[in-house]
Design a protein around this motif. Structure first.
Motif, PDB file in Angstrom:
ATOM      1  N   ARG A  26      -8.136  54.106  16.575  1.00 16.05           N
ATOM      2  CA  ARG A  26      -7.169  53.044  16.851  1.00 16.05           C
ATOM      3  C   ARG A  26      -7.732  52.071  17.856  1.00 16.05           C
ATOM      4  O   ARG A  26      -8.437  52.447  18.786  1.00 16.05           O
ATOM      5  CB  ARG A  26      -5.899  53.702  17.407  1.00 16.05           C
ATOM      6  CG  ARG A  26      -4.678  52.819  17.311  1.00 16.05           C
ATOM      7  CD  ARG A  26      -4.316  52.587  15.880  1.00 16.05           C
ATOM      8  NE  ARG A  26      -3.022  51.979  15.770  1.00 16.05           N
ATOM      9  CZ  ARG A  26      -2.823  50.834  15.192  1.00 16.05           C
ATOM     10  NH1 ARG A  26      -3.817  50.166  14.693  1.00 16.05           N
ATOM     11  NH2 ARG A  26      -1.611  50.353  15.089  1.00 16.05           N
ATOM     12  N   ARG A  27      -7.392  50.783  17.679  1.00 16.94           N
ATOM     13  CA  ARG A  27      -7.712  49.708  18.601  1.00 16.94           C
ATOM     14  C   ARG A  27      -9.199  49.609  18.898  1.00 16.94           C
ATOM     15  O   ARG A  27      -9.641  49.696  20.020  1.00 16.94           O
ATOM     16  CB  ARG A  27      -6.917  49.842  19.888  1.00 16.94           C
ATOM     17  CG  ARG A  27      -5.447  49.684  19.700  1.00 16.94           C
ATOM     18  CD  ARG A  27      -4.793  49.302  20.988  1.00 16.94           C
ATOM     19  NE  ARG A  27      -5.234  50.099  22.093  1.00 16.94           N
ATOM     20  CZ  ARG A  27      -4.653  51.217  22.486  1.00 16.94           C
ATOM     21  NH1 ARG A  27      -3.612  51.667  21.827  1.00 16.94           N
ATOM     22  NH2 ARG A  27      -5.085  51.868  23.538  1.00 16.94           N
ATOM     23  N   GLN A  67      -0.092  45.509  15.574  1.00 17.19           N
ATOM     24  CA  GLN A  67       0.322  46.489  14.574  1.00 17.19           C
ATOM     25  C   GLN A  67       0.047  46.009  13.154  1.00 17.19           C
ATOM     26  O   GLN A  67      -0.419  46.774  12.303  1.00 17.19           O
ATOM     27  CB  GLN A  67       1.808  46.792  14.755  1.00 17.19           C
ATOM     28  CG  GLN A  67       2.151  47.556  16.014  1.00 17.19           C
ATOM     29  CD  GLN A  67       1.586  48.963  16.006  1.00 17.19           C
ATOM     30  OE1 GLN A  67       1.605  49.646  14.978  1.00 17.19           O
ATOM     31  NE2 GLN A  67       1.056  49.395  17.134  1.00 17.19           N
ATOM     32  N   TRP A  97      -3.588  46.131  12.253  1.00 19.69           N
ATOM     33  CA  TRP A  97      -4.084  47.485  12.030  1.00 19.69           C
ATOM     34  C   TRP A  97      -3.665  48.062  10.685  1.00 19.69           C
ATOM     35  O   TRP A  97      -4.192  49.076  10.231  1.00 19.69           O
ATOM     36  CB  TRP A  97      -3.587  48.402  13.144  1.00 19.69           C
ATOM     37  CG  TRP A  97      -4.255  49.735  13.123  1.00 19.69           C
ATOM     38  CD1 TRP A  97      -3.750  50.913  12.667  1.00 19.69           C
ATOM     39  CD2 TRP A  97      -5.580  50.029  13.564  1.00 19.69           C
ATOM     40  NE1 TRP A  97      -4.663  51.912  12.793  1.00 19.69           N
ATOM     41  CE2 TRP A  97      -5.808  51.399  13.351  1.00 19.69           C
ATOM     42  CE3 TRP A  97      -6.591  49.248  14.128  1.00 19.69           C
ATOM     43  CZ2 TRP A  97      -7.016  52.009  13.671  1.00 19.69           C
ATOM     44  CZ3 TRP A  97      -7.786  49.869  14.456  1.00 19.69           C
ATOM     45  CH2 TRP A  97      -7.984  51.225  14.228  1.00 19.69           C
ATOM     46  N   ALA A 145      -4.650  56.776  24.567  1.00 17.82           N
ATOM     47  CA  ALA A 145      -5.141  56.242  23.296  1.00 17.82           C
ATOM     48  C   ALA A 145      -6.587  55.772  23.420  1.00 17.82           C
ATOM     49  O   ALA A 145      -7.402  55.955  22.504  1.00 17.82           O
ATOM     50  CB  ALA A 145      -4.248  55.093  22.830  1.00 17.82           C
ATOM     51  N   GLU A 175      -2.052  57.341  18.911  1.00 14.64           N
ATOM     52  CA  GLU A 175      -1.442  56.063  18.540  1.00 14.64           C
ATOM     53  C   GLU A 175       0.059  56.207  18.364  1.00 14.64           C
ATOM     54  O   GLU A 175       0.839  55.339  18.747  1.00 14.64           O
ATOM     55  CB  GLU A 175      -2.075  55.532  17.255  1.00 14.64           C
ATOM     56  CG  GLU A 175      -1.418  54.272  16.707  1.00 14.64           C
ATOM     57  CD  GLU A 175      -1.451  53.134  17.700  1.00 14.64           C
ATOM     58  OE1 GLU A 175      -0.603  52.231  17.577  1.00 14.64           O
ATOM     59  OE2 GLU A 175      -2.322  53.141  18.595  1.00 14.64           O
ATOM     60  N   THR A 209       1.499  56.022  21.671  1.00 14.42           N
ATOM     61  CA  THR A 209       1.537  54.652  22.186  1.00 14.42           C
ATOM     62  C   THR A 209       2.705  53.872  21.595  1.00 14.42           C
ATOM     63  O   THR A 209       3.408  53.146  22.306  1.00 14.42           O
ATOM     64  CB  THR A 209       0.220  53.932  21.868  1.00 14.42           C
ATOM     65  OG1 THR A 209      -0.865  54.680  22.419  1.00 14.42           O
ATOM     66  CG2 THR A 209       0.204  52.534  22.461  1.00 14.42           C
TER      67      THR A 209
END
Length: 645
Positions: A17-18, A243, A246, A364, A390, A393
């Protein structure tokens, strides 16, 4: 029975993630087995069965051989030994795109009726055979390849398929060297134990992916709607963008079909450019949520992220891995810097909601670092912990939003209570003020009525009484009875006029026509007694309603003008015209008498009284006189509420 395990520690990992990697492999790490694995194991037992410890493995042999895309059977020669699984063939055969056959041999003891096969993943597509019998073949073994890189597989092997002693597992894998192709961990052993491991892997790799994608899309759309309604909340707008950016990566984690793309490179381009874009949106969310704006630095970050994204799109197939690694490195630096700043801002004078959310972001980011190291091969644990963190988060952001919502709601409720209290106080103060004002208006009205009555008595009755008294004092013997009677009648008529106008205590109680009728009747009798021809022309007076003071002033002016005709003009005819038209009231009194001694001049108390009353009415008064004709004209504008339909 003992298990046969063709694997090292770990397994495949999904995109972190990210700002991390699209697919990964690797060995074990202390960091991955402590903080991040602890986070994963806190959440995983809630939704997936426990995974029992592995049993010692039996001796095995793993081999691999290359072939072209269209090969339907493994080659007879050129097999090489593989030390362990998972295996990434690009490390052995760099730049090789095509098919690699994996041959795994193991000794199967009796009994044969409780044996299962668990393949954790293969990248990208393939088919699996046991002792020559086909277990499964993916739908796209040629371009565009099926996307089975994150799909665990499990089969309970029937006894007729197995041999007591040596058995062979043959796995055909189609892949590209730029995307870490190969075979993941493989286990053969107790069916029940492997089923539990398969269920846990499926939850971690597939079901959590679907849940995360649904949560991410829902939260993204929710925050987007919130931002559209409240454009000032830019932090929520950036989180919605994070969001939504992603979503392609989340879809890549769960989909098995290459649709709608015709090549694997095209599919990978979409998922890989989503990483830097999502990272940039996260950094912007952190800055805006903490109330910071750094225009130049933000521009520099976006230029770097867009540059690596453009390189991913334009890079040739041979350079895809290099472009992806650079993009992941830049994205990780951006996210890491943002999360460090998040912690700094939150814990040095920040709000409580910022501090809470910064802890979720730190967890995260730790998961992202772990998964990135797994992709780069620095560590061997390739479990995707970012998926779990995630979710934490997202829940953290939702909790912060709820926190702010409740806080704002309480603030609004407090403001409403304070506002109601203030409104009640203002209402009470206004009521008291209006009451005082009403009392003052009543007092003022009474005083005004008294003053008006005093003026009328002074100007009318007072003046006539003084004049008659003076005349009696000077020559009482020269005043006849008839003259005295006329004087008394004048006093009576004046008193009636005062009474008639004062009887209407409220605005508009009587029309001007009703108030004029008694005066007209009395004056007509006086003119008739003096043998004067009086002609009256009135129009639309029944639609005119004036205040008591205005009505009295107007009738006084008319009475004074007619009295002058009786006393001084010697006229034989008088014309009276009073009409309403064009928003004004016009009064004209004309006679054919001798005229005034000084034309155009105002003389005497009566004339001055007429001028004073005209000024109070806001009217214009003019007097014209010459031998044989005198004309008094009054023009008065009517207020809006004086004229009624």
């Amino acid at each position: 029975m003992p298990e046969t395990i063709f694997k090292a520690d770990g397994g495949p990992r999904t995109q972190t993630r990210r700002g991390c990697i699209v697919a990964s492999r690797g060995g074990g790490s202390v960091f991955g087995r402590t903080l991040l694995r602890l986070l994963a194991f806190i959440a995983l037992p809630v939704i997936a069965p426990a995974v029992p410890a592995q049993t010692p493995a039996s001796p095995v042999r793993i081999e691999a051989a290359r072939s072209d895309w269209n090969a339907q059977a493994p080659p007879d020669a050129d097999w090489v030994a593989v030390e362990r699984l998972p295996d990434n063939w690009s490390l052995r055969w760099p730049r090789f795109d095509g098919v690699v056959w994996y041959r795994l041999t193991w000794n199967q003891p009796a009994p044969l009726d409780d044996t299962a096969l668990f393949v954790e993943y293969l990248t990208f597509a393939g088919e699996i055979r046991v002792n020559g019998a086909l277990l499964e073949r993916d739908s796209h073994l040629l371009e565009p390849l099926s996307r089975m890189w994150n799909v665990p597989r499990y089969w309970r092997l029937p006894p007729p398929l197995l041999h007591e002693g040596e058995n062979t597992l043959l796995v055909r894998v189609s892949g590209f060297s730029q995307y870490q192709p190969g075979l993941g961990p493989v286990q053969i052993g107790n069916a029940e134990a492997l089923r539990e491991r398969f269920d846990g892997a499926r939850w971690l790799r597939q079901y959590l992916g679907f849940i995360g994608m649904a949560i991410g899309a829902t939260v993204g759309l929710f925050f987007l709607a919130l931002w559209l309604l409240r454009r000032r909340e830019t932090a929520y707008g950036w989180y919605a963008a994070n969001q939504l950016a992603w979503f392609p990566i989340a879809w890549n984690m769960v989909t098995t079909s290459p649709w709608p793309f015709t090549t694997t490179d095209a599919f990978q381009n979409l998922t890989e450019i989503a990483v830097p874009l999502s990272s940039g949106c996260w950094a912007m969310f952190v800055l805006r949520f903490c109330g910071r704006r750094w225009p130049r630095r933000e521009l520099a970050v976006w230029i770097a992220l867009l540059a690596v994204s453009l390189w991913i799109l334009l890079a040739p197939h041979e350079a895809k891995k290099t472009a992806r690694d650079l993009a992941n490195l830049v994205s990780t630096l951006v996210v890491g810097s943002a999360d460090v700043l998040f912690l700094w801002f939150a814990w040095r004078g920040g709000r409580n909601d910022q501090r809470i959310l910064s802890l979720f972001a730190a967890a995260a980011f730790g998961a992202g670092v772990h998964d990135t190291l797994g992709v780069a091969g620095v560590i061997g644990d390739t479990t995707n912990y970012a998926t779990l963190t995630e979710h934490l988060t997202v829940l953290g952001v939702a909790a912060v939003l709820a926190w702010n919502f409740v806080r704002n709601l309480r603030r609004i409720e407090g403001f409403n209570v304070e506002l109601q209290r203030g409104v009640a106080e203002a209402r009470a103060e206004l009521a008291a003020t209006l009451s005082r004002q009403h009392e003052l208006e009543l007092v003022h009205a009474r005083l005004g009525e008294r003053v008006s009555l005093a003026h009328d008595l002074h100007d009318g009755l007072g003046g006539m009484l003084i004049g008659n008294i003076a005349e009696l004092e000077q020559a009482p013997e020269q005043i006849s009875s008839r003259k005295m009677l006329d004087a008394l009648r004048e006093l009576r008529d004046d008193l009636r006029l005062i009474i008639d106008t004062a009887s209407a205590q409220h605005y508009g109680e009587h029309s001007l026509a009703e108030l004029l009728a008694p005066l007209r009747h009395r004056m007509a009798r006086l003119f008739e007694a003096r043998d004067i021809d009086a002609r009256w022309r009135v129009a639309e007076l029944e639609k005119v309603y004036l205040t008591t003071t205005q009505s009295l002033d107007l009738l006084r002016i008319l009475q004074e003008a007619l009295a002058n005709v009786l006393k001084h003009s010697g006229a034989k005819r008088v014309d009276v015209e009073l009409h309403n038209g064009d928003g004004e009231l016009r009064l004209e009194v004309g006679d054919n008498g001798r005229g005034m001694p000084f034309a155009g001049q105002v003389a005497g108390t009566g004339m001055r009284s007429m001028q004073a009353r005209a000024r109070r009415l806001g009217a214009t008064l003019s007097i014209g006189s010459e031998p044989g004709a005198t004309l008094v004209r009054l023009t008065m504008p009517l207020p809006g509420k004086a004229a009624r339909p």
